[in-house]
Every structure is written in structure tokens, then in C-alpha cells.
Design an enzyme around this catalytic site. Structure first.
Site, PDB file in Angstrom:
ATOM      1  N   ASN A 147       0.874  -1.166   0.000  1.00 60.23           N
ATOM      2  CA  ASN A 147       0.000   0.000   0.000  1.00 60.23           C
ATOM      3  C   ASN A 147       0.911   1.215   0.000  1.00 60.23           C
ATOM      4  O   ASN A 147       1.509   1.537   1.021  1.00 60.23           O
ATOM      5  CB  ASN A 147      -0.889  -0.018   1.246  1.00 60.23           C
ATOM      6  CG  ASN A 147      -1.906   1.114   1.233  1.00 60.23           C
ATOM      7  OD1 ASN A 147      -1.871   1.982   0.348  1.00 60.23           O
ATOM      8  ND2 ASN A 147      -2.798   1.102   2.206  1.00 60.23           N
ATOM      9  N   ARG A 200      -2.353  -2.079  -3.615  1.00 65.42           N
ATOM     10  CA  ARG A 200      -3.680  -1.506  -3.370  1.00 65.42           C
ATOM     11  C   ARG A 200      -3.797  -0.224  -4.205  1.00 65.42           C
ATOM     12  O   ARG A 200      -2.899   0.614  -4.194  1.00 65.42           O
ATOM     13  CB  ARG A 200      -3.818  -1.156  -1.898  1.00 65.42           C
ATOM     14  CG  ARG A 200      -5.085  -0.416  -1.622  1.00 65.42           C
ATOM     15  CD  ARG A 200      -5.034   0.295  -0.301  1.00 65.42           C
ATOM     16  NE  ARG A 200      -6.288   0.990  -0.084  1.00 65.42           N
ATOM     17  CZ  ARG A 200      -6.383   2.130   0.577  1.00 65.42           C
ATOM     18  NH1 ARG A 200      -5.308   2.704   1.080  1.00 65.42           N
ATOM     19  NH2 ARG A 200      -7.536   2.710   0.734  1.00 65.42           N
ATOM     20  N   HIS A 245     -12.965   0.942   0.251  1.00 63.22           N
ATOM     21  CA  HIS A 245     -12.749  -0.133   1.231  1.00 63.22           C
ATOM     22  C   HIS A 245     -13.263  -1.481   0.726  1.00 63.22           C
ATOM     23  O   HIS A 245     -13.575  -2.378   1.525  1.00 63.22           O
ATOM     24  CB  HIS A 245     -13.481   0.145   2.564  1.00 63.22           C
ATOM     25  CG  HIS A 245     -12.942   1.309   3.339  1.00 63.22           C
ATOM     26  ND1 HIS A 245     -13.761   2.128   4.074  1.00 63.22           N
ATOM     27  CD2 HIS A 245     -11.689   1.765   3.515  1.00 63.22           C
ATOM     28  CE1 HIS A 245     -13.027   3.061   4.673  1.00 63.22           C
ATOM     29  NE2 HIS A 245     -11.763   2.858   4.345  1.00 63.22           N
ATOM     30  N   ARG A 280     -13.036  13.327   8.291  1.00 63.34           N
ATOM     31  CA  ARG A 280     -13.911  13.607   7.138  1.00 63.34           C
ATOM     32  C   ARG A 280     -15.351  13.791   7.601  1.00 63.34           C
ATOM     33  O   ARG A 280     -15.803  13.082   8.501  1.00 63.34           O
ATOM     34  CB  ARG A 280     -13.856  12.472   6.116  1.00 63.34           C
ATOM     35  CG  ARG A 280     -12.568  12.431   5.356  1.00 63.34           C
ATOM     36  CD  ARG A 280     -12.626  11.372   4.256  1.00 63.34           C
ATOM     37  NE  ARG A 280     -11.321  10.782   4.099  1.00 63.34           N
ATOM     38  CZ  ARG A 280     -11.098   9.478   3.925  1.00 63.34           C
ATOM     39  NH1 ARG A 280     -12.098   8.631   3.876  1.00 63.34           N
ATOM     40  NH2 ARG A 280      -9.870   9.033   3.796  1.00 63.34           N
ATOM     41  N   GLU A 285      -6.922  -6.748   4.471  1.00 64.40           N
ATOM     42  CA  GLU A 285      -6.914  -6.331   3.071  1.00 64.40           C
ATOM     43  C   GLU A 285      -5.693  -6.882   2.341  1.00 64.40           C
ATOM     44  O   GLU A 285      -5.755  -7.228   1.165  1.00 64.40           O
ATOM     45  CB  GLU A 285      -6.955  -4.803   2.986  1.00 64.40           C
ATOM     46  CG  GLU A 285      -8.323  -4.262   3.377  1.00 64.40           C
ATOM     47  CD  GLU A 285      -8.289  -2.860   3.952  1.00 64.40           C
ATOM     48  OE1 GLU A 285      -7.731  -2.684   5.056  1.00 64.40           O
ATOM     49  OE2 GLU A 285      -8.827  -1.946   3.311  1.00 64.40           O
TER      50      GLU A 285
END
Ligand code: ADP
Length: 406
Positions: free
Chosen positions: A8, A90, A179, A240, A385
Site C-alpha cells: 500500500n 492496493r 474499502h 472527514r 486487506e
């Protein structure tokens, strides 16, 4: 047996996990942060709990990849670069183009670059990582795994906004979600825990980390999700805002020119200064907010709004799917915060959900946090992930080997 890296890469960071496949054993994991600075941090965990840390000058991602590979050699995690047969990356935005993971050739690289309009901070950073690994490991297959791909199964009514339809046709304005790898992984794990085929279940997966999104999963596929055109939409997150009325944006720019002179600044604030941080004024970290809440009204309010939003989306998705069999908590808050899970479950009592207090107080493993006789099962599942990335690399690698063998 082969070694596969899951990567990532951000604009100044590189997170990695090295797997032995197909046994899915983690050989090493770590993080290189502050790339581009003289004081970059390197952390690698390997073996039986061994850990290596260093602070050093790292000019760019190519140097970071060099350092990482050399450390893997030095600690005998690999004997030779050629042992790494695949690298999975990713990638945040795959737009409508990528419905599955893809082997990265020149066309795919270009497309990831073109899609930077949908993820201006992420996709260019991923490309830097992709190029750096391709250079150092030319023998390894390179694969992109997209955050958005899993949500490409959503029906049109769930991804088209109530806006002029031409904006979708001409500008690709639609809900993409994010996600995806996490929602996909925890849904599969939930079906295993419930001992039922995923295709038969209605699930709601709550990925509650610094970024947070909730997904409705029907017939084994993503049916609706809370993030939108970008990851800014949906529930309250660490910094956020989640959903807001778009009319307030021009109003605030007009009335508060000193602080918010233009739309660029507004979007920056909605991404980095809003959410739990904006409401509480205390912190973006749920742990700090929960600690402050008993004596701080705004911290308590941040907790209440966060929990309300989770409950609201769960309710919305139950209505859309006309039922639910299982609800999953995952990611930083979902996996680790017993109080948040408990507060959400208390508000879901109307569904016949009862908290299993003892199970909910445990840490670090997949477990039912609702009682055995709860009508709807609630689970805490540790997301992975990187494992999904490594699995996809292996699957695509096998398909290439198959084609070349025939
Ligand atoms: P991301 O990958 O989006 O950065 P993570 O899934 O790693 O996010 O989650 C990070 C968040 O998890 C942090 O913002 C922190 O608030 C939260 N978190 C981690 N541990 C706990 C805990 N024990 N209680 C509450 N929140 C936690």
C-alpha cells in the site's frame, strides 16, 4: 510455495506484508514512513515477534524499495529477490473501468494514472510504488487490487445520483464507494462464522477506521455502500465530514472568506478538519474522544453522532435489502472499541439483537458479539486487506501460467 508482497503505497509512505502462499503465512510486515525526508522511519516485524526499526534518509520510493528488499535479505526472510514472484498493489480508484484486480501492464498503468481525477492524492502515489517495484523486481508479476472494484456490482439505482444524468455519461459522476477489499473479506469470513453460504445472506459490514464506510451485501455482492464519488461521503469519520448538504458549502465560503476563501480550501477542511475532530475539537482518535466524553460535551456529542450515523445507515440498508442476517464490525474502531460496538448494539435491540457482554470485551479475534439467541448475528471480524491482495496476485498469476502453458 511462493512469496508474494502486498503493498500500500502513499505519497510518502510504503506499507507492506510479505506472504508465503498458498499457506497464507505472514513472513514479514512493516512500514516505511516520511519518504523524501532525511528522517524517514523504517519498521519491520518478522520471525517470532522480532522487530527492526531505523531512522534514516530515504530520498524516494525507489530507495525505500531498495532498503526494504535488502532488509528482507539481511534478516533471511528471503534468500534471493527472485523468490518474490508477485507484488500486489492496493489502488484506491479503479473507476468503472476496473471491475476486478488486474495485471499491471503499460495500459493498466496509464489507466490508473488517468483515474487520478477520482483520487488525486492516492492514485499518483500508487503509481510511484508500482514503478519502483517493477524496476527492482522485474521478474515478479505486478497486480493492482482496487478499493472500488468490489462495489461495481451495485445496481444502477444505488450508484446513480439524483443529478442530471448527462453528468454520469460525460463526467463519470456516480457512487464508486471504497474499502471494497475489506468489505469483501469480512463478508466471506462472516459467512464462514455463520456456517451459511455467502450468497444466501443479507449482511451489513461496518468498516470503522479513520476512514469509515458501511456496505450492504446481498446475494454475496456489494449492493449499496456509504462512500460516494469519493471517500468523503457517508458516515462521520476521523477527520472527514461524511454527508453534508452541498448548499452549505457556498454559504460558508461567502460568509467566512478569511478561513475558507474558496472551494479547494473547503474540500480540504471537509477531508481533514471535520468529522470527529471537527465536532469534538479534542482529537480525531476515537480513544481520546471516548476518554474525554464524560466531562466534555463536544466529545460526547461526537460519539453520539458517530453512533447515530452507524445506526442510521444500518437501518437504511435493512430497509433497502428488506432484512438482514448479520452485521459485522471491522477496522480500527470496529475491531478494538468495545464501547462503540456496545452503543450501536443497544440501539439495535429492536432487531432482536442482544450484546454478548463477555465476548464483546475480548480482543483480537473473530467472534460473535451478540448472544447465541439473537435474531440478527453481530460479529467482530479482523479485516485483512493485504491477504485479499496476496490471494488476487496468486489467482492472476495462475491464470497467466495456465495461458502460457497452453
Ligand atoms: P485507517 O486504515 O483508515 O487509517 P484503521 O482501521 O487503522 O484506520 O483505524 C484507525 C482508527 O482506529 C484510529 O483513528 C483510532 O481512533 C481507532 N482505534 C484504534 N484502536 C481503538 C480503540 N481501542 N478504541 C477506539 N478507537 C480505536
Amino acid at each position: 510455495m511462493e512469496k508474494i508482497l502486498a503493498i500500500n503505497s502513499g505519497s510518502s509512505s510504503l506499507k507492506f506484508k510479505l506472504f508465503n502462499m498458498p499457506e497464507e503465512k505472514v513472513l514479514a510486515s512493516g512500514l516505511i514512513e516520511r519518504i523524501g525526508l532525511k528522517t524517514a522511519n523504517v519498521t519491520i516485524k518478522y520471525g517470532n515477534g522480532e522487530k527492526y526499526t531505523d531512522v534514516t534518509s530515504i530520498a524516494d520510493h525507489k530507495v525505500a524499495v531498495d532498503i526494504l528488499l535488502n532488509l528482507l535479505l539481511r534478516f533471511n526472510i528471503i534468500g534471493d529477490y527472485n523468490e518474490i514472484t508477485g507484488v500486489g498493489h492496493r489502488v484506491v480508484a479503479g473507476g468503472e473501468y476496473f471491475k476486478h484486480s488486474a495485471i499491471i501492464d503499460d495500459d493498466v498503468e496509464k489507466k490508473i494514472g488517468d483515474l487520478a481525477v477520482l483520487a488525486p492524492l492516492h492514485n499518483p502515489a500508487h503509481l510511484i510504488g508500482i514503478k519502483a517495484f517493477k524496476k527492482q523486481l522485474p521478474q515478479a508479476i505486478s497486480v493492482a487490487v482496487f478499493d472500488t472494484a468490489y462495489h461495481q456490482t451495485m445496481p444502477e439505482e444505488n450508484y446513480i445520483y439524483s443529478l442530471p444524468y448527462e453528468w454520469y455519461q460525460k463526467l463519470d459522476v456516480r457512487r464508486y464507494g471504497a474499502h471494497g477489499t475489506s468489505h469483501q473479506y469480512v463478508a466471506q469470513e462472516a459467512a464462514k462464522m455463520m456456517k451459511r453460504p455467502l450468497e444466501d445472506l443479507k449482511l451489513i459490514t461496518c468498516h470503522l477506521g479513520a476512514g469509515a464506510s458501511i456496505t450492504a451485501i446481498k446475494d454475496g455482492k456489494s449492493f449499496d455502500t456509504s462512500m460516494g464519488f469519493t471517500p468523503l461521503a457517508g458516515i462521520t469519520m476521523a477527520t472527514r465530514s461524511g454527508d453534508v448538504d452541498p448548499s452549505l458549502l457556498s454559504y460558508v465560503i461567502d460568509k467566512n472568506k478569511n478561513e475558507v476563501p474558496d472551494m479547494e480550501k473547503m474540500v480540504d477542511i471537509l477531508n481533514h478538519k471535520a468529522g470527529l475532530l471537527g465536532i469534538s475539537g479534542v482529537s480525531s482518535d476515537m480513544r481520546d474522544i471516548l476518554e474525554a466524553a464524560p466531562t466534555n460535551h463536544r466529545a460526547q456529542l461526537a460519539v453520539d453522532i458517530f453512533v447515530k450515523n452507524v445506526v442510521k445507515y444500518i437501518g437504511q440498508y435493512i430497509a433497502e435489502m428488506q432484512g438482514v442476517d448479520g452485521i459485522v464490525f471491522t477496522a480500527g474502531i470496529g475491531e478494538n472499541s468495545q464501547p462503540i460496538r456496545s452503543l450501536v448494539m443497544k440501539r439495535l435491540k429492536y432487531l432482536g439483537i442482544e450484546e454478548d457482554v463477555a465476548n464483546n470485551a475480548t480482543f483480537g479475534k473473530n467472534i460473535f458479539v451478540s448472544t447465541a439467541d439473537s435474531k440478527v448475528k453481530v460479529m467482530r471480524i479482523m479485516t485483512d486487506e493485504e491477504l485479499v491482495i496476496a490471494r488476487d496476485v496468486q489467482t492472476l498469476k495462475k491464470s497467466v501460467n495456465y495461458v502460457s502453458a497452453n
